[in-house]
Design a protein around this motif. Structure first.
Motif, PDB file in Angstrom:
ATOM      1  N   UNK A 168     -16.885 -42.142 -34.966  1.00 30.68           N
ATOM      2  CA  UNK A 168     -18.104 -41.604 -34.037  1.00 30.68           C
ATOM      3  C   UNK A 168     -19.026 -41.164 -35.058  1.00 30.68           C
ATOM      4  N   UNK A 169     -20.150 -41.271 -34.301  1.00 24.80           N
ATOM      5  CA  UNK A 169     -21.402 -40.817 -35.076  1.00 24.80           C
ATOM      6  C   UNK A 169     -22.301 -40.291 -34.201  1.00 24.80           C
ATOM      7  N   UNK A 170     -23.194 -39.418 -34.292  1.00 25.83           N
ATOM      8  CA  UNK A 170     -23.917 -38.594 -33.281  1.00 25.83           C
ATOM      9  C   UNK A 170     -25.177 -38.346 -34.225  1.00 25.83           C
ATOM     10  N   UNK A 171     -26.489 -38.208 -33.316  1.00 24.16           N
ATOM     11  CA  UNK A 171     -27.626 -37.995 -33.900  1.00 24.16           C
ATOM     12  C   UNK A 171     -28.466 -37.667 -32.640  1.00 24.16           C
ATOM     13  N   UNK A 172     -29.822 -36.750 -32.799  1.00 24.60           N
ATOM     14  CA  UNK A 172     -30.789 -36.588 -31.888  1.00 24.60           C
ATOM     15  C   UNK A 172     -31.895 -37.701 -31.941  1.00 24.60           C
ATOM     16  N   UNK A 173     -32.170 -38.268 -31.036  1.00 26.89           N
ATOM     17  CA  UNK A 173     -33.405 -39.274 -30.736  1.00 26.89           C
ATOM     18  C   UNK A 173     -34.103 -39.082 -29.661  1.00 26.89           C
ATOM     19  N   UNK A 174     -35.603 -38.724 -29.468  1.00 23.78           N
ATOM     20  CA  UNK A 174     -36.338 -38.617 -28.709  1.00 23.78           C
ATOM     21  C   UNK A 174     -35.801 -37.505 -27.360  1.00 23.78           C
ATOM     22  N   UNK A 175     -35.489 -36.384 -28.043  1.00 19.96           N
ATOM     23  CA  UNK A 175     -35.253 -35.104 -27.457  1.00 19.96           C
ATOM     24  C   UNK A 175     -33.714 -35.544 -26.764  1.00 19.96           C
ATOM     25  N   UNK A 176     -32.845 -36.392 -27.281  1.00 21.18           N
ATOM     26  CA  UNK A 176     -31.888 -36.844 -26.664  1.00 21.18           C
ATOM     27  C   UNK A 176     -30.554 -36.868 -27.826  1.00 21.18           C
ATOM     28  N   UNK A 177     -29.232 -36.065 -27.251  1.00 28.61           N
ATOM     29  CA  UNK A 177     -28.139 -36.201 -28.065  1.00 28.61           C
ATOM     30  C   UNK A 177     -27.438 -37.664 -27.909  1.00 28.61           C
ATOM     31  N   UNK A 178     -27.236 -38.088 -28.947  1.00 31.93           N
ATOM     32  CA  UNK A 178     -26.478 -39.730 -28.705  1.00 31.93           C
ATOM     33  C   UNK A 178     -25.330 -39.651 -29.638  1.00 31.93           C
ATOM     34  N   UNK A 179     -24.398 -40.191 -29.009  1.00 29.87           N
ATOM     35  CA  UNK A 179     -22.974 -40.133 -29.450  1.00 29.87           C
ATOM     36  C   UNK A 179     -22.424 -41.535 -29.376  1.00 29.87           C
ATOM     37  N   UNK A 180     -22.198 -42.337 -30.603  1.00 33.82           N
ATOM     38  CA  UNK A 180     -21.480 -43.603 -30.712  1.00 33.82           C
ATOM     39  C   UNK A 180     -20.018 -43.711 -31.034  1.00 33.82           C
ATOM     40  N   UNK A 181     -19.743 -44.625 -30.600  1.00 33.92           N
ATOM     41  CA  UNK A 181     -18.049 -44.677 -31.050  1.00 33.92           C
ATOM     42  C   UNK A 181     -17.318 -45.725 -29.808  1.00 33.92           C
ATOM     43  N   UNK A 182     -16.069 -45.727 -29.929  1.00 35.07           N
ATOM     44  CA  UNK A 182     -15.089 -46.376 -29.103  1.00 35.07           C
ATOM     45  C   UNK A 182     -14.341 -45.444 -28.461  1.00 35.07           C
ATOM     46  N   UNK A 183     -14.472 -45.136 -27.139  1.00 33.49           N
ATOM     47  CA  UNK A 183     -13.916 -43.897 -26.597  1.00 33.49           C
ATOM     48  C   UNK A 183     -13.087 -44.308 -25.044  1.00 33.49           C
ATOM     49  N   UNK A 184     -12.110 -43.605 -24.922  1.00 34.90           N
ATOM     50  CA  UNK A 184     -11.704 -43.492 -23.595  1.00 34.90           C
ATOM     51  C   UNK A 184     -12.049 -42.129 -23.139  1.00 34.90           C
ATOM     52  N   UNK A 185     -12.635 -42.002 -21.899  1.00 36.88           N
ATOM     53  CA  UNK A 185     -13.426 -40.656 -21.454  1.00 36.88           C
ATOM     54  C   UNK A 185     -13.374 -40.720 -19.968  1.00 36.88           C
ATOM     55  N   UNK A 186     -13.744 -39.485 -19.518  1.00 33.13           N
ATOM     56  CA  UNK A 186     -13.730 -38.986 -18.176  1.00 33.13           C
ATOM     57  C   UNK A 186     -15.168 -38.201 -18.323  1.00 33.13           C
ATOM     58  N   UNK A 187     -16.118 -38.121 -17.291  1.00 30.48           N
ATOM     59  CA  UNK A 187     -17.078 -37.421 -16.954  1.00 30.48           C
ATOM     60  C   UNK A 187     -17.246 -37.076 -15.619  1.00 30.48           C
ATOM     61  N   UNK A 188     -17.777 -35.623 -15.513  1.00 31.51           N
ATOM     62  CA  UNK A 188     -18.047 -35.108 -14.201  1.00 31.51           C
ATOM     63  C   UNK A 188     -19.699 -35.286 -13.901  1.00 31.51           C
ATOM     64  N   UNK A 189     -20.428 -36.077 -14.689  1.00 26.17           N
ATOM     65  CA  UNK A 189     -21.825 -36.259 -15.030  1.00 26.17           C
ATOM     66  C   UNK A 189     -22.147 -37.224 -13.732  1.00 26.17           C
ATOM     67  N   UNK A 190     -23.434 -37.516 -13.932  1.00 30.31           N
ATOM     68  CA  UNK A 190     -24.189 -38.117 -12.664  1.00 30.31           C
ATOM     69  C   UNK A 190     -23.658 -39.584 -12.433  1.00 30.31           C
ATOM     70  N   UNK A 191     -23.242 -40.447 -13.505  1.00 29.08           N
ATOM     71  CA  UNK A 191     -22.558 -41.789 -13.416  1.00 29.08           C
ATOM     72  C   UNK A 191     -21.139 -41.590 -13.979  1.00 29.08           C
ATOM     73  N   UNK A 192     -20.496 -40.519 -13.787  1.00 29.47           N
ATOM     74  CA  UNK A 192     -19.164 -39.967 -14.349  1.00 29.47           C
ATOM     75  C   UNK A 192     -18.191 -40.912 -13.690  1.00 29.47           C
ATOM     76  N   UNK A 193     -17.015 -40.655 -13.901  1.00 27.30           N
ATOM     77  CA  UNK A 193     -15.761 -41.208 -13.674  1.00 27.30           C
ATOM     78  C   UNK A 193     -14.621 -41.269 -14.825  1.00 27.30           C
TER      79      UNK A 193
END
Length: 200
Positions: A1-26
């Motif tokens: 995992x790596x993360x950084x802030x770009x253009x006022x946005x937090x970006x996290x990169x990696x290979x994940x299994x995930x769940x989200x309650x956000x706008x494009x969640x699931x």
């Protein structure tokens, strides 16, 4: 995992299994998460379309989950505790008795240790409980805002190791478990610190 802030946005990169309650969640296998700062007056006719556009601008070439916040990235809280990393942006301007009318608390939890389906989903509950407790301890009379979101993920290269307790699959995420306690402590700390930096 790596993360950084770009253009006022937090970006996290990696290979994940995930769940989200956000706008494009699931529930999905994803390679990117982002938390985009938007104006406080932000009210697009198609929020999901906006998230897709932002993903294109960021050059994502694989699946992602996106969140939106009015909180500036300078107030981002990143808390690491052993195998858990938590990213929090917290804002609760103009709170009411039942919810904050303006403001968002976004929480992203990433585990280096594999999570069971139960723990993956249960962590959403534990993080939400911790957020509410942090707000109550700060003197607020509401438990969140109407746009809060949570992402929970684990890195897919986290292989269970029966000989190593730290690398075994985590079965549960309730607040009384070791994992749950880590979530509670990190979320409460991050929410409080983020609000204090903003003078809220």
């Amino acid at each position: 995992m790596r993360y950084y802030v770009k253009d006022n946005t937090l970006v996290i990169e990696g290979d994940f299994e995930a769940v989200s309650t956000g706008l494009n969640g699931g529930r999905a296998q994803v390679n990117y998460f982002f938390n985009k700062q938007v104006p406080r007056t932000f009210n697009p006719p198609d929020p999901q379309g906006f998230v897709k556009e932002e993903a294109l601008k960021l050059g994502f070439d694989a699946a992602y989950f996106g969140l939106l916040t009015a909180v500036k990235m300078e107030y981002l809280q990143v808390i690491e505790d052993d195998y858990l990393t938590v990213f929090i942006t917290a804002g609760v301007s103009n709170g009411s008795e039942f919810r904050a009318k303006i403001g968002t608390i976004n929480i992203i939890l990433i585990s280096k240790t594999r999570l069971s389906e139960t723990a993956l989903l249960g962590a959403i509950i534990t993080a939400t409980e911790a957020k509410g407790l942090a707000l109550l301890e700060k003197g607020y009379t509401f438990l969140g805002t109407n746009t809060d979101a949570v992402i929970v993920a684990y890195e897919k290269d986290s292989k269970p190791d029966p000989q190593n307790k730290e690398k075994q699959e985590i079965p549960y995420a309730g607040s009384s478990t070791e994992f749950g306690k880590k979530i509670t402590e990190a979320v409460m700390r991050g929410v409080k610190a983020g609000l204090e930096l903003r003078g809220e």
